[in-house]
Design a protein around this motif. Structure first.
Motif, PDB file in Angstrom:
ATOM      1  N   PRO A   1       0.642  -1.126  -0.060  1.00 29.10           N
ATOM      2  CA  PRO A   1       0.107   0.012   0.013  1.00 29.10           C
ATOM      3  C   PRO A   1       0.949   1.223  -0.070  1.00 29.10           C
ATOM      4  O   PRO A   1       0.378   2.190  -0.890  1.00 29.10           O
ATOM      5  CB  PRO A   1      -0.624  -0.214   1.165  1.00 29.10           C
ATOM      6  CG  PRO A   1      -0.946  -1.579   1.752  1.00 29.10           C
ATOM      7  CD  PRO A   1       0.649  -2.240   1.258  1.00 29.10           C
ATOM      8  N   ILE A   2       2.191   1.386   0.793  1.00 32.14           N
ATOM      9  CA  ILE A   2       2.850   2.427   0.763  1.00 32.14           C
ATOM     10  C   ILE A   2       3.253   2.727  -0.751  1.00 32.14           C
ATOM     11  O   ILE A   2       3.573   3.916  -1.039  1.00 32.14           O
ATOM     12  CB  ILE A   2       3.936   2.362   1.783  1.00 32.14           C
ATOM     13  CG1 ILE A   2       3.288   2.478   3.213  1.00 32.14           C
ATOM     14  CG2 ILE A   2       4.876   3.401   1.611  1.00 32.14           C
ATOM     15  CD1 ILE A   2       4.421   2.055   4.388  1.00 32.14           C
ATOM     16  N   ASN A   3       3.724   1.586  -1.376  1.00 32.64           N
ATOM     17  CA  ASN A   3       4.315   1.794  -2.814  1.00 32.64           C
ATOM     18  C   ASN A   3       3.286   2.263  -3.693  1.00 32.64           C
ATOM     19  O   ASN A   3       3.532   3.060  -4.467  1.00 32.64           O
ATOM     20  CB  ASN A   3       4.811   0.504  -3.101  1.00 32.64           C
ATOM     21  CG  ASN A   3       5.769   0.696  -4.354  1.00 32.64           C
ATOM     22  OD1 ASN A   3       6.303   1.626  -4.767  1.00 32.64           O
ATOM     23  ND2 ASN A   3       5.750  -0.404  -5.303  1.00 32.64           N
ATOM     24  N   ASN A   4       1.884   1.918  -3.579  1.00 33.51           N
ATOM     25  CA  ASN A   4       1.034   2.369  -4.459  1.00 33.51           C
ATOM     26  C   ASN A   4       0.567   3.991  -4.041  1.00 33.51           C
ATOM     27  O   ASN A   4       0.390   4.556  -4.966  1.00 33.51           O
ATOM     28  CB  ASN A   4      -0.284   1.530  -4.123  1.00 33.51           C
ATOM     29  CG  ASN A   4      -0.033  -0.048  -4.888  1.00 33.51           C
ATOM     30  OD1 ASN A   4       0.807  -0.118  -5.616  1.00 33.51           O
ATOM     31  ND2 ASN A   4      -1.015  -0.765  -4.438  1.00 33.51           N
ATOM     32  N   ILE A   5       0.657   4.280  -2.911  1.00 33.98           N
ATOM     33  CA  ILE A   5       0.471   5.715  -2.514  1.00 33.98           C
ATOM     34  C   ILE A   5       1.605   6.405  -3.161  1.00 33.98           C
ATOM     35  O   ILE A   5       1.256   7.597  -3.710  1.00 33.98           O
ATOM     36  CB  ILE A   5       0.321   6.031  -1.094  1.00 33.98           C
ATOM     37  CG1 ILE A   5      -0.864   5.344  -0.508  1.00 33.98           C
ATOM     38  CG2 ILE A   5       0.327   7.235  -0.652  1.00 33.98           C
ATOM     39  CD1 ILE A   5      -1.091   5.042   1.057  1.00 33.98           C
ATOM     40  N   LEU A   6       2.997   6.164  -3.058  1.00 26.53           N
ATOM     41  CA  LEU A   6       3.872   6.802  -3.403  1.00 26.53           C
ATOM     42  C   LEU A   6       3.929   6.819  -4.930  1.00 26.53           C
ATOM     43  O   LEU A   6       4.418   8.058  -5.605  1.00 26.53           O
ATOM     44  CB  LEU A   6       5.358   6.404  -2.868  1.00 26.53           C
ATOM     45  CG  LEU A   6       5.346   6.470  -1.253  1.00 26.53           C
ATOM     46  CD1 LEU A   6       6.813   5.789  -1.037  1.00 26.53           C
ATOM     47  CD2 LEU A   6       5.672   7.881  -0.869  1.00 26.53           C
ATOM     48  N   VAL A   7       3.692   5.883  -5.466  1.00 24.42           N
ATOM     49  CA  VAL A   7       3.873   5.759  -7.039  1.00 24.42           C
ATOM     50  C   VAL A   7       2.675   6.251  -7.681  1.00 24.42           C
ATOM     51  O   VAL A   7       2.724   6.766  -8.795  1.00 24.42           O
ATOM     52  CB  VAL A   7       4.286   4.284  -7.454  1.00 24.42           C
ATOM     53  CG1 VAL A   7       4.213   4.371  -9.046  1.00 24.42           C
ATOM     54  CG2 VAL A   7       5.594   3.912  -7.166  1.00 24.42           C
ATOM     55  N   GLY A   8       1.664   6.269  -7.053  1.00 25.25           N
ATOM     56  CA  GLY A   8       0.411   6.573  -7.635  1.00 25.25           C
ATOM     57  C   GLY A   8      -0.506   5.561  -8.574  1.00 25.25           C
ATOM     58  O   GLY A   8      -0.802   6.192  -9.596  1.00 25.25           O
ATOM     59  N   ASN A   9      -0.145   4.560  -8.483  1.00 23.75           N
ATOM     60  CA  ASN A   9      -0.572   3.570  -9.329  1.00 23.75           C
ATOM     61  C   ASN A   9      -2.108   3.187  -9.497  1.00 23.75           C
ATOM     62  O   ASN A   9      -2.989   3.240  -8.727  1.00 23.75           O
ATOM     63  CB  ASN A   9       0.037   2.276  -9.466  1.00 23.75           C
ATOM     64  CG  ASN A   9       0.180   1.517 -10.542  1.00 23.75           C
ATOM     65  OD1 ASN A   9      -0.419   1.766 -11.687  1.00 23.75           O
ATOM     66  ND2 ASN A   9       0.916   0.369 -10.499  1.00 23.75           N
TER      67      ASN A   9
END
Length: 72
Positions: free
Chosen positions: A64-72
């Motif tokens: 989830p953190i990666n999805n928030i940062l990348v904005g996928n």
């Protein structure tokens, strides 16, 4: 001191000492009995499980953190 004596001192003597120590170690080693083996196997299994759960939870939090940062 001749070249042959230096060669013996630098290369041959340490190899002889290593071989002697290795033979001593192998003679001193014993095979674990069934109780020791099961105890060691349980400890290793618990270690694998703990490390697996840690990796799973880190990945679970990372997605989830990666999805928030990348904005996928």
């Amino acid at each position: 001191m001749s070249e042959k004596e230096g060669f013996n001192e630098v290369l041959v003597e340490p190899l002889k000492q290593f071989a002697k120590d290795s033979v001593h170690l192998v003679k001193k080693c014993t095979k674990p009995d069934r109780k020791q083996f099961t105890t060691i196997a349980k400890a290793i299994g618990m270690g694998f499980l703990i490390m697996g759960f840690i990796g799973f939870f880190v990945k679970l939090i990372h997605i989830p953190i990666n999805n928030i940062l990348v904005g996928n």
